[in-house]
Design a protein around this motif. Structure first.
Motif, short mmCIF file in Angstrom:
data_model
loop_
_atom_site.label_atom_id
_atom_site.label_comp_id
_atom_site.label_asym_id
_atom_site.label_seq_id
_atom_site.Cartn_x
_atom_site.Cartn_y
_atom_site.Cartn_z
N TYR A 38 0.95 -1.11 -0.03
CA TYR A 38 0.17 -0.10 -0.11
C TYR A 38 0.90 1.17 0.15
CZ TYR A 38 -2.92 3.73 1.52
OH TYR A 38 -3.70 4.88 1.80
N GLN A 39 1.63 1.49 0.98
CA GLN A 39 2.74 2.33 1.02
C GLN A 39 3.44 2.55 -0.43
OE1 GLN A 39 2.59 4.45 3.53
NE2 GLN A 39 1.30 2.86 4.83
N GLU A 40 3.90 1.35 -0.83
CA GLU A 40 4.92 1.56 -2.04
C GLU A 40 3.90 2.08 -3.25
OE1 GLU A 40 7.23 -1.84 -3.77
OE2 GLU A 40 6.64 -2.66 -2.04
N ALA A 41 2.59 1.57 -3.48
CA ALA A 41 1.70 2.05 -4.32
C ALA A 41 1.51 3.56 -4.28
CB ALA A 41 0.51 1.23 -4.34
N MET A 42 1.36 4.17 -2.98
CA MET A 42 0.94 5.62 -2.76
C MET A 42 2.11 6.31 -3.12
SD MET A 42 -2.20 5.63 -2.21
CE MET A 42 -2.33 3.80 -3.15
N ASN A 43 3.41 5.88 -2.84
CA ASN A 43 4.59 6.52 -2.90
C ASN A 43 4.77 6.45 -4.43
OD1 ASN A 43 5.04 7.05 -0.15
ND2 ASN A 43 6.43 5.33 0.07
N TYR A 44 4.72 5.51 -5.09
CA TYR A 44 4.73 5.23 -6.63
C TYR A 44 3.80 6.50 -7.36
CZ TYR A 44 4.30 2.95 -11.23
OH TYR A 44 4.40 2.55 -12.57
N LEU A 45 2.62 6.61 -6.90
CA LEU A 45 1.62 7.81 -7.49
C LEU A 45 2.32 9.15 -7.32
CD1 LEU A 45 -1.72 6.32 -6.50
CD2 LEU A 45 -0.97 6.78 -8.89
N VAL A 46 2.83 9.45 -6.05
CA VAL A 46 3.25 10.77 -5.96
C VAL A 46 4.65 10.91 -6.57
CG1 VAL A 46 4.32 12.27 -3.84
CG2 VAL A 46 2.19 10.89 -3.48
N PHE A 47 5.47 10.00 -6.53
CA PHE A 47 6.67 10.06 -7.25
C PHE A 47 6.68 10.34 -8.79
CE2 PHE A 47 10.77 8.35 -8.64
CZ PHE A 47 11.82 9.20 -7.78
N TRP A 48 5.54 9.35 -9.28
CA TRP A 48 5.22 9.92 -10.80
C TRP A 48 4.81 11.14 -10.77
CZ3 TRP A 48 0.42 11.41 -12.79
CH2 TRP A 48 0.30 11.34 -14.21
N LYS A 49 3.61 11.69 -9.97
CA LYS A 49 3.31 13.14 -10.07
C LYS A 49 4.50 14.09 -9.91
CE LYS A 49 0.92 15.18 -6.80
NZ LYS A 49 1.74 16.39 -6.40
N ASP A 50 5.40 13.84 -9.08
CA ASP A 50 6.63 14.94 -8.79
C ASP A 50 7.77 14.68 -9.46
OD1 ASP A 50 4.54 16.09 -7.09
OD2 ASP A 50 5.39 15.21 -5.09
N GLN A 51 8.31 13.72 -9.56
CA GLN A 51 9.29 13.41 -10.15
C GLN A 51 9.61 12.48 -11.58
OE1 GLN A 51 12.24 14.32 -8.44
NE2 GLN A 51 10.94 15.25 -6.95
N LYS A 52 8.69 12.81 -12.45
CA LYS A 52 8.50 12.16 -13.75
C LYS A 52 9.90 11.57 -14.23
CE LYS A 52 3.99 13.00 -14.97
NZ LYS A 52 3.47 14.15 -14.28
N GLU A 53 10.82 12.60 -14.30
CA GLU A 53 11.83 12.27 -15.00
C GLU A 53 12.90 11.17 -14.33
OE1 GLU A 53 12.32 15.41 -12.17
OE2 GLU A 53 11.37 15.08 -13.84
N MET A 54 12.45 10.84 -13.15
CA MET A 54 13.32 9.88 -12.27
C MET A 54 12.42 8.60 -12.20
SD MET A 54 15.09 12.38 -9.62
CE MET A 54 15.76 10.85 -8.36
N TRP A 55 11.10 8.65 -12.16
CA TRP A 55 10.06 7.82 -12.07
C TRP A 55 10.18 6.61 -13.07
CZ3 TRP A 55 6.48 5.92 -15.59
CH2 TRP A 55 5.38 5.33 -14.99
#
Length: 141
Positions: A38-55
């Motif tokens: 769950y934590q990974e999935a939520m972090n994955y979404l936030v990371f996708w939104k905020d850090q697309k170039e590193m995602w």
């Protein structure tokens, strides 16, 4: 005997997998929110939104999100806003499956609403009939 051994093995496997019995939805939800996935999935979404170039794309996390996106408490409105943007980038089979599922849910809801409207109409007709019956009874008494 053999049967008892199978039962013990099954129970042991469930314990290893973390399969638990939950008394209600809230206790299940609390359990899920504490899980690393769950934590990974939520972090994955936030990371996708905020850090697309590193995602980096992760199929297992995308699948977890897609399998749980209709649970409003598991994926709250904050995360759902991100999911909606994320989904716009979906391609191929995943996008088609999501679209089919959404249409199916909408159609089922419409069907349920029309059934509910029919039930209400029937109920109103019954009440009207009872009222007329009562009126006639009082006229005859």
């Amino acid at each position: 005997g053999k049967r008892n051994k199978k039962g013990r093995k099954k129970k042991q496997k469930q314990e290893e997998e973390g399969a638990e019995e939950f008394k209600d939805y809230d206790s299940w939800l609390e359990h899920i929110k504490c899980q690393p996935k769950y934590q990974e999935a939520m972090n994955y979404l936030v990371f996708w939104k905020d850090q697309k170039e590193m995602w980096k794309f992760k199929k297992t996390l995308q699948n977890w999100i897609l399998n749980n996106l209709y649970d409003c408490e598991l994926i709250n409105s904050h995360y759902f806003k991100i999911v909606r943007k994320y989904i716009k980038g979906l391609q191929g089979a995943a996008r088609e499956a999501l679209k089919k599922e959404a249409i199916k849910i909408i159609e089922k809801k419409k069907l349920n609403l029309s059934k509910m409207e029919k039930l209400i109409e029937d109920e109103e007709r019954i009440e009207k009939h009872k009222s007329k019956k009562l009126k006639r009874a009082t006229q005859l008494a």
